[in-house]
Enzyme design. Structure first.
Site, PDB file in Angstrom:
ATOM      1  N   CYS A 185       4.185 -15.447 -27.534  1.00 49.75           N
ATOM      2  CA  CYS A 185       5.374 -15.022 -26.786  1.00 49.75           C
ATOM      3  C   CYS A 185       6.640 -15.014 -27.650  1.00 49.75           C
ATOM      4  O   CYS A 185       6.981 -16.027 -28.266  1.00 49.75           O
ATOM      5  CB  CYS A 185       5.578 -15.949 -25.588  1.00 49.75           C
ATOM      6  SG  CYS A 185       6.998 -15.451 -24.606  1.00 49.75           S
ATOM      7  N   TYR A 218      -1.623   3.620   1.166  1.00 52.38           N
ATOM      8  CA  TYR A 218      -0.246   3.371   1.642  1.00 52.38           C
ATOM      9  C   TYR A 218       0.543   4.689   1.662  1.00 52.38           C
ATOM     10  O   TYR A 218       1.488   4.892   0.899  1.00 52.38           O
ATOM     11  CB  TYR A 218       0.460   2.322   0.775  1.00 52.38           C
ATOM     12  CG  TYR A 218      -0.218   0.983   0.830  1.00 52.38           C
ATOM     13  CD1 TYR A 218       0.052   0.099   1.872  1.00 52.38           C
ATOM     14  CD2 TYR A 218      -1.152   0.601  -0.124  1.00 52.38           C
ATOM     15  CE1 TYR A 218      -0.586  -1.130   1.952  1.00 52.38           C
ATOM     16  CE2 TYR A 218      -1.798  -0.624  -0.053  1.00 52.38           C
ATOM     17  CZ  TYR A 218      -1.506  -1.480   0.987  1.00 52.38           C
ATOM     18  OH  TYR A 218      -2.131  -2.674   1.058  1.00 52.38           O
ATOM     19  N   GLN A 227       2.006  -1.399  -5.285  1.00 52.58           N
ATOM     20  CA  GLN A 227       0.637  -1.606  -4.777  1.00 52.58           C
ATOM     21  C   GLN A 227      -0.461  -0.984  -5.623  1.00 52.58           C
ATOM     22  O   GLN A 227      -1.616  -1.058  -5.250  1.00 52.58           O
ATOM     23  CB  GLN A 227       0.441  -1.049  -3.350  1.00 52.58           C
ATOM     24  CG  GLN A 227       1.629  -1.108  -2.432  1.00 52.58           C
ATOM     25  CD  GLN A 227       1.683  -2.403  -1.667  1.00 52.58           C
ATOM     26  OE1 GLN A 227       0.781  -3.208  -1.782  1.00 52.58           O
ATOM     27  NE2 GLN A 227       2.730  -2.613  -0.907  1.00 52.58           N
ATOM     28  N   THR A 228      -0.162  -0.289  -6.727  1.00 54.44           N
ATOM     29  CA  THR A 228      -1.233   0.358  -7.498  1.00 54.44           C
ATOM     30  C   THR A 228      -1.078   0.028  -8.988  1.00 54.44           C
ATOM     31  O   THR A 228       0.034  -0.036  -9.503  1.00 54.44           O
ATOM     32  CB  THR A 228      -1.180   1.901  -7.288  1.00 54.44           C
ATOM     33  OG1 THR A 228      -1.104   2.165  -5.889  1.00 54.44           O
ATOM     34  CG2 THR A 228      -2.413   2.582  -7.830  1.00 54.44           C
ATOM     35  N   TRP A 282       6.172   7.736 -17.806  1.00 56.19           N
ATOM     36  CA  TRP A 282       7.473   7.667 -17.125  1.00 56.19           C
ATOM     37  C   TRP A 282       8.527   6.989 -17.994  1.00 56.19           C
ATOM     38  O   TRP A 282       9.701   6.947 -17.649  1.00 56.19           O
ATOM     39  CB  TRP A 282       7.354   6.958 -15.766  1.00 56.19           C
ATOM     40  CG  TRP A 282       6.551   5.698 -15.803  1.00 56.19           C
ATOM     41  CD1 TRP A 282       7.002   4.440 -16.047  1.00 56.19           C
ATOM     42  CD2 TRP A 282       5.145   5.587 -15.562  1.00 56.19           C
ATOM     43  NE1 TRP A 282       5.969   3.557 -15.986  1.00 56.19           N
ATOM     44  CE2 TRP A 282       4.822   4.226 -15.685  1.00 56.19           C
ATOM     45  CE3 TRP A 282       4.126   6.501 -15.249  1.00 56.19           C
ATOM     46  CZ2 TRP A 282       3.517   3.748 -15.514  1.00 56.19           C
ATOM     47  CZ3 TRP A 282       2.831   6.035 -15.088  1.00 56.19           C
ATOM     48  CH2 TRP A 282       2.539   4.672 -15.212  1.00 56.19           C
ATOM     49  N   ARG A 283       8.109   6.446 -19.153  1.00 59.50           N
ATOM     50  CA  ARG A 283       9.109   5.871 -20.062  1.00 59.50           C
ATOM     51  C   ARG A 283       9.682   6.931 -20.986  1.00 59.50           C
ATOM     52  O   ARG A 283      10.588   6.655 -21.773  1.00 59.50           O
ATOM     53  CB  ARG A 283       8.473   4.760 -20.911  1.00 59.50           C
ATOM     54  CG  ARG A 283       8.206   3.515 -20.114  1.00 59.50           C
ATOM     55  CD  ARG A 283       8.094   2.316 -21.021  1.00 59.50           C
ATOM     56  NE  ARG A 283       7.835   1.124 -20.237  1.00 59.50           N
ATOM     57  CZ  ARG A 283       6.952   0.198 -20.550  1.00 59.50           C
ATOM     58  NH1 ARG A 283       6.249   0.302 -21.658  1.00 59.50           N
ATOM     59  NH2 ARG A 283       6.795  -0.847 -19.772  1.00 59.50           N
ATOM     60  N   CYS A 336      11.863 -20.874 -23.358  1.00 58.10           N
ATOM     61  CA  CYS A 336      11.120 -21.040 -22.108  1.00 58.10           C
ATOM     62  C   CYS A 336      11.019 -22.510 -21.707  1.00 58.10           C
ATOM     63  O   CYS A 336      10.629 -23.361 -22.497  1.00 58.10           O
ATOM     64  CB  CYS A 336       9.723 -20.445 -22.265  1.00 58.10           C
ATOM     65  SG  CYS A 336       8.774 -20.527 -20.744  1.00 58.10           S
ATOM     66  N   TYR A 393      14.404  -3.265  -4.826  1.00 60.19           N
ATOM     67  CA  TYR A 393      13.745  -3.264  -6.132  1.00 60.19           C
ATOM     68  C   TYR A 393      13.662  -1.839  -6.697  1.00 60.19           C
ATOM     69  O   TYR A 393      14.068  -1.580  -7.829  1.00 60.19           O
ATOM     70  CB  TYR A 393      12.331  -3.896  -6.076  1.00 60.19           C
ATOM     71  CG  TYR A 393      11.544  -3.423  -7.254  1.00 60.19           C
ATOM     72  CD1 TYR A 393      11.874  -3.870  -8.532  1.00 60.19           C
ATOM     73  CD2 TYR A 393      10.577  -2.428  -7.131  1.00 60.19           C
ATOM     74  CE1 TYR A 393      11.243  -3.357  -9.651  1.00 60.19           C
ATOM     75  CE2 TYR A 393       9.945  -1.905  -8.245  1.00 60.19           C
ATOM     76  CZ  TYR A 393      10.282  -2.384  -9.501  1.00 60.19           C
ATOM     77  OH  TYR A 393       9.676  -1.857 -10.605  1.00 60.19           O
ATOM     78  N   CYS A 405       3.203 -12.652 -20.633  1.00 60.94           N
ATOM     79  CA  CYS A 405       3.404 -13.683 -19.604  1.00 60.94           C
ATOM     80  C   CYS A 405       2.586 -13.276 -18.365  1.00 60.94           C
ATOM     81  O   CYS A 405       3.121 -13.055 -17.287  1.00 60.94           O
ATOM     82  CB  CYS A 405       4.893 -13.818 -19.287  1.00 60.94           C
ATOM     83  SG  CYS A 405       5.293 -15.335 -18.417  1.00 60.94           S
ATOM     84  N   ASP A 418      10.719  -6.999 -10.135  1.00 55.55           N
ATOM     85  CA  ASP A 418       9.354  -6.637  -9.748  1.00 55.55           C
ATOM     86  C   ASP A 418       8.466  -7.858  -9.990  1.00 55.55           C
ATOM     87  O   ASP A 418       8.938  -8.905 -10.472  1.00 55.55           O
ATOM     88  CB  ASP A 418       8.860  -5.413 -10.538  1.00 55.55           C
ATOM     89  CG  ASP A 418       8.390  -5.781 -11.929  1.00 55.55           C
ATOM     90  OD1 ASP A 418       8.995  -6.705 -12.532  1.00 55.55           O
ATOM     91  OD2 ASP A 418       7.424  -5.182 -12.420  1.00 55.55           O
ATOM     92  N   GLU A 474       7.803   4.820  -9.747  1.00 55.79           N
ATOM     93  CA  GLU A 474       8.037   3.529  -9.090  1.00 55.79           C
ATOM     94  C   GLU A 474       7.356   3.468  -7.728  1.00 55.79           C
ATOM     95  O   GLU A 474       6.806   2.437  -7.352  1.00 55.79           O
ATOM     96  CB  GLU A 474       9.547   3.263  -8.949  1.00 55.79           C
ATOM     97  CG  GLU A 474      10.239   2.940 -10.259  1.00 55.79           C
ATOM     98  CD  GLU A 474       9.709   1.669 -10.930  1.00 55.79           C
ATOM     99  OE1 GLU A 474       9.192   0.791 -10.229  1.00 55.79           O
ATOM    100  OE2 GLU A 474       9.780   1.590 -12.167  1.00 55.79           O
TER     101      GLU A 474
HETATM  102  S1  SF4 Z   1       6.407 -18.992 -23.258  1.00 50.27           S
HETATM  103 FE1  SF4 Z   1       7.190 -18.838 -21.172  1.00 50.27          FE
HETATM  104  S2  SF4 Z   1       7.834 -16.694 -20.968  1.00 50.27           S
HETATM  105 FE2  SF4 Z   1       6.499 -16.817 -22.755  1.00 50.27          FE
HETATM  106  S3  SF4 Z   1       4.426 -16.364 -22.002  1.00 50.27           S
HETATM  107 FE3  SF4 Z   1       4.679 -18.582 -21.935  1.00 50.27          FE
HETATM  108  S4  SF4 Z   1       5.397 -18.989 -19.888  1.00 50.27           S
HETATM  109 FE4  SF4 Z   1       5.740 -16.824 -20.243  1.00 50.27          FE
END
Ligand code: SF4
Length: 319
Positions: A194, A81, A41-42, A23-24, A200, A112, A184, A130, A36
């Protein structure tokens, strides 16, 4: 937080790491709405096959609008559902409009889903909240109050808006979602990997997001009949809200004796024990009931618990 460098890092990471999800590859609002609705739920891994089969069978909103509801429910069979399938069918008949506000007026399309379709199909600068993005934002801003309250939603929406670019909003939202899905993640976020770690604020990310206390799980019983007439099985078409249009083993209001088969399944905050009792073929059947040859039972859309129960019953009685 300064949004520009945050967006740059996120976008660079997404370019290098995004999964190739079917779907992208499209900007078709109908195809995106299908994905969507299925993804509510899946899990993604389950949705991929369903989505590809669905798009082959109903490639356009017009093809879906012209299909019979029974065919639509059959194609949805196994995703659960079923109101999602009925709503998608109804939305296809109404036509898909070009912004989040109009999309939200379609049956079963909440804020959403409307925002997701608007941003992925039309690149609208709409904040998409989401479960993945909610988790990422709650951690980025170290939000330590429940996220599933009006105040929580308002806080996250405001942060999402601050981060949104004026252009390429769809890609930005997809990148935030992907960060939540791959890095995350719920229990053990991979903070060392990350791309937006410098931005963060989370002190104990594994504990976020917080939610309101859950409703207690209720245990309920459902009793059904397994009646045979030679190679035929008695089925009953449902009229209730959850399974309207689907076929089930007929309900048994006053069960007595030991069931022939029993299985448990979860649904929202219930655990249902489905008990199926063998009964003689009735001389007359009730409105909505039908004798179905066992070789054709698979052609009738059935909710998963009843489909599994029927397979088990056939194994018990016919093997
Ligand atoms: S640094 Fe923050 S945004 Fe990145 S994975 Fe960790 S908690 Fe999530």
């Amino acid at each position: 937080m300064n949004p520009a460098p945050f967006r740059e890092r996120l976008a660079a990471w997404f370019d290098a790491n995004a999964r190739d999800l079917p779907w992208r590859r499209t900007r078709d609002p109908y195809a995106i709405l299908v994905s969507e609705m299925m993804l509510q739920q899946t899990q993604v891994a389950t949705v991929i096959d369903y989505y590809l089969r669905w798009m082959e069978r109903f490639p356009t909103a017009a093809a879906l609008a012209n299909a019979d509801v029974s065919e639509v429910l059959h194609a949805w069979q196994g995703l659960g559902y079923y109101s999602r399938a009925r709503n998608l069918h109804a939305a296809a008949k109404l036509g898909l409009a070009g912004n989040a506000e109009a999309l939200e007026r379609l049956p079963g399309v909440g804020s959403y889903t409307a925002a997701a379709v608007a941003t992925f199909a039309f690149d609208e600068s709409a904040p998409v909240l989401d479960a993945n993005i909610i988790r990422v934002l709650a951690r980025l801003f170290d939000y330590s109050a429940p996220v599933d309250t009006a105040a929580g939603r308002a806080f996250l929406r405001a942060r999402a808006l601050e981060l949104l670019p004026a252009k390429n909003a769809g890609r930005h939202n997809a990148a935030l979602m992907e960060l939540g899905a791959l890095v995350c993640v719920p229990r053990k976020p991979r903070c060392a990997l990350c791309p937006v770690r410098p931005f963060c604020a989370a002190r104990e990310p594994g504990k976020l997001p917080l939610k309101k206390p859950r409703r207690a799980i209720l245990r309920v019983e459902q009793n059904c009949v397994y009646a045979r007439r030679g190679d035929e099985i008695l089925l009953e078409q449902q009229t209730g809200r959850r399974w309207r249009g689907l076929w089930c083993l007929p309900a048994l209001p006053n069960p007595a004796g030991a069931p022939l088969a029993e299985l448990k399944y979860p649904i929202t905050h219930h655990i249902v024990t489905l008990r199926v009792h063998r009964r003689a073929a009735p001389a007359e059947i009730q409105p909505g009931q039908l004798w179905v040859p066992k070789s054709r039972a698979g052609e009738f859309p059935m909710p998963s618990p009843h489909r599994k129960a029927l397979a088990r019953l056939l194994e018990l009685t016919d093997s």
